[in-house]
Design a protein around this motif. Sequence first.
Motif, PDB file in Angstrom:
ATOM      1  N   ARG A 391      42.598 -32.977-107.801  1.00 55.16           N
ATOM      2  CA  ARG A 391      41.769 -32.840-108.997  1.00 55.16           C
ATOM      3  C   ARG A 391      41.101 -31.473-109.097  1.00 55.16           C
ATOM      4  N   LEU A 392      40.754 -30.915-107.945  1.00 55.49           N
ATOM      5  CA  LEU A 392      40.068 -29.616-107.967  1.00 55.49           C
ATOM      6  C   LEU A 392      41.087 -28.489-108.081  1.00 55.49           C
ATOM      7  N   PRO A 393      40.655 -27.338-108.665  1.00 51.62           N
ATOM      8  CA  PRO A 393      41.585 -26.201-108.762  1.00 51.62           C
ATOM      9  C   PRO A 393      42.031 -25.750-107.372  1.00 51.62           C
ATOM     10  N   GLY A 394      43.329 -25.516-107.224  1.00 52.62           N
ATOM     11  CA  GLY A 394      43.855 -25.006-105.958  1.00 52.62           C
ATOM     12  C   GLY A 394      44.035 -26.078-104.899  1.00 52.62           C
ATOM     13  N   GLN A 395      43.657 -27.309-105.236  1.00 47.71           N
ATOM     14  CA  GLN A 395      43.741 -28.373-104.237  1.00 47.71           C
ATOM     15  C   GLN A 395      45.083 -29.109-104.345  1.00 47.71           C
ATOM     16  N   HIS A 407      43.400 -34.288 -98.711  1.00 52.70           N
ATOM     17  CA  HIS A 407      43.159 -33.240 -99.708  1.00 52.70           C
ATOM     18  C   HIS A 407      43.000 -31.918 -98.986  1.00 52.70           C
ATOM     19  N   VAL A 408      43.630 -30.884 -99.532  1.00 54.55           N
ATOM     20  CA  VAL A 408      43.561 -29.589 -98.861  1.00 54.55           C
ATOM     21  C   VAL A 408      43.705 -28.465 -99.888  1.00 54.55           C
ATOM     22  N   LEU A 409      42.929 -27.390 -99.705  1.00 62.19           N
ATOM     23  CA  LEU A 409      43.109 -26.211-100.552  1.00 62.19           C
ATOM     24  C   LEU A 409      44.307 -25.453-100.011  1.00 62.19           C
ATOM     25  N   SER A 410      45.321 -25.307-100.848  1.00 60.35           N
ATOM     26  CA  SER A 410      46.553 -24.707-100.341  1.00 60.35           C
ATOM     27  C   SER A 410      47.434 -24.291-101.507  1.00 60.35           C
ATOM     28  N   ASP A 411      48.235 -23.216-101.282  1.00 57.88           N
ATOM     29  CA  ASP A 411      49.190 -22.855-102.330  1.00 57.88           C
ATOM     30  C   ASP A 411      50.576 -23.434-102.034  1.00 57.88           C
ATOM     31  N   GLY A 432      40.810 -31.521 -95.413  1.00 57.80           N
ATOM     32  CA  GLY A 432      41.014 -30.620 -94.293  1.00 57.80           C
ATOM     33  C   GLY A 432      41.305 -29.201 -94.728  1.00 57.80           C
ATOM     34  N   THR A 433      41.572 -28.353 -93.728  1.00 55.05           N
ATOM     35  CA  THR A 433      41.847 -26.948 -93.934  1.00 55.05           C
ATOM     36  C   THR A 433      43.212 -26.614 -93.325  1.00 55.05           C
ATOM     37  N   VAL A 434      43.966 -25.812 -94.061  1.00 53.64           N
ATOM     38  CA  VAL A 434      45.281 -25.406 -93.548  1.00 53.64           C
ATOM     39  C   VAL A 434      45.096 -24.529 -92.310  1.00 53.64           C
ATOM     40  N   VAL A 435      45.842 -24.832 -91.236  1.00 49.57           N
ATOM     41  CA  VAL A 435      45.783 -23.968 -90.065  1.00 49.57           C
ATOM     42  C   VAL A 435      47.001 -23.051 -89.965  1.00 49.57           C
TER      43      VAL A 435
END
Length: 437
Positions: A391-395, A407-411, A432-435
């Motif tokens: 739902r969020l931009p870039g998510q 859910h993760v911010l990722s391209d 989470g966050t991409v590692v």
Amino acid sequence: MKRLFIRTYGCQMNVYDSERMAEAMGAEGYVTTEVAEEADMVLLNTCHIREKAAEKVYSDLGRLRPLKAAKPDLKIGVAGCVAQAEGAEILKRMPLVDLVVGPQSYHRLPAMAKAADEGRKSVDTDFPEEDKFDYLPERPKSAIRPTAFLTVQEGCDKFCAFCVVPYTRGAEVSRPADRIMREAQGLVEKGVREITLLGQNVNAYHGTGEGGDWSLARLVRALAKIDGLERIRYTTSHPNDMEDDLIAAHGEEPKLMPYLHLPVQSGSDRILKAMNRKHRAEDYLRLIERIRAQRPDMLMSGDFIVGFPGETDSDFEATMDLIRAVNYGMAYSFKYSARPGTPAAEKTPVPDEVADARLQTLQALLTAQQRAAQESMVGREVAVLVEKPGRLPGQMVGKSEYLHAVHVLSDAAPGDIVRVRIDASSTNSLAGTVVAA
Ligand code: 5AD
Ligand code: SF4
């Protein structure tokens, strides 16, 4: 061009069947719509497993009356397990219905739709000689997402005392291994990264294939060799069909995901016997130990029925004990529903208030376990198969190996698998966050 609206009730196999029916109708020029009011045909793909699900179909049909009145050319079809169980009765009870098609004959749906256009109603609840899969069109690329269901087995010979499935879906039938392999290959070529093998009793799979009989384990190992297919799951299984080679595959085949749905229904030996489950609680617990010996991180999922006829407080306590012993990461629980034609329906039911109270108690425990399993992921690294934008931009949103939504911010694009460190757990998902990609 005509528009088809499909509403799907019930299990994952119905989801798969709805897709295949849409494809079959697609070959006849129908495109699917999400809006019933726009449709030229409304198809309800129904579920008969509990009374509530079956009755819902009739109330939904009733709700279509004004639409049919406003649009006399609208065709209404009933597919799935209510269609199979009730057949022509549906036409009697709901004259607005034009066609009734059971789960084994939906390759005939296009012909039935044509008949309906010509003013002829039809009912087909055969278990035909021919295999419907041989008559369905190949799956179009437009329908493809990173994850797909693939039916490998249908029907059930177990006859649990509460269950309509052996009557609605018929006897156990396994599809030939080479057809499944071909369908899987086709899906992967179109971009599918994860396949969930489906069957009412999927681990009873024994299909014909090269060199003779193929077990589910053999099928899984062959599928794992397909380049580009990254993940394999299967559902639903019976404890008594959990063969040694399948347990071993969980330890040896990294593409086989560490999530297993293995319904037990009850933790009381007396009730298990009355249910005709043909195993004891202890057998189930030992089985899970053996599975976890292969895959210590296996996330267990199950199904439970409370209020089965004759269930006492101590039977119910035995179920609670079993749940504590297993520690489920996911579970589905139901109040017993008497189904016409099943042996248990003849027995005296547990009072409703008692069953309701037990269901609440049981669900509280299962929910707590589920939440704990999800929270235990915080701080860990998982692999997420990205499915779609969030739902969020870039998510982006995808699933971990353990089938948790993440859910993760990722391209990353749908179909990519990204390593993610889990930072937080909310009610229904992780973040989470991409590692590293
Ligand atoms: N009443 C309640 N739950 C049922 N299930 C199957 N039949 C019934 C019934 N008559 C549940 C079982 C099964 C799941 C698909 O539905 O738990 O595993
Ligand atoms: Fe129903 Fe599953 Fe029992 Fe078969 S094994 S009768 S599908 S509950």
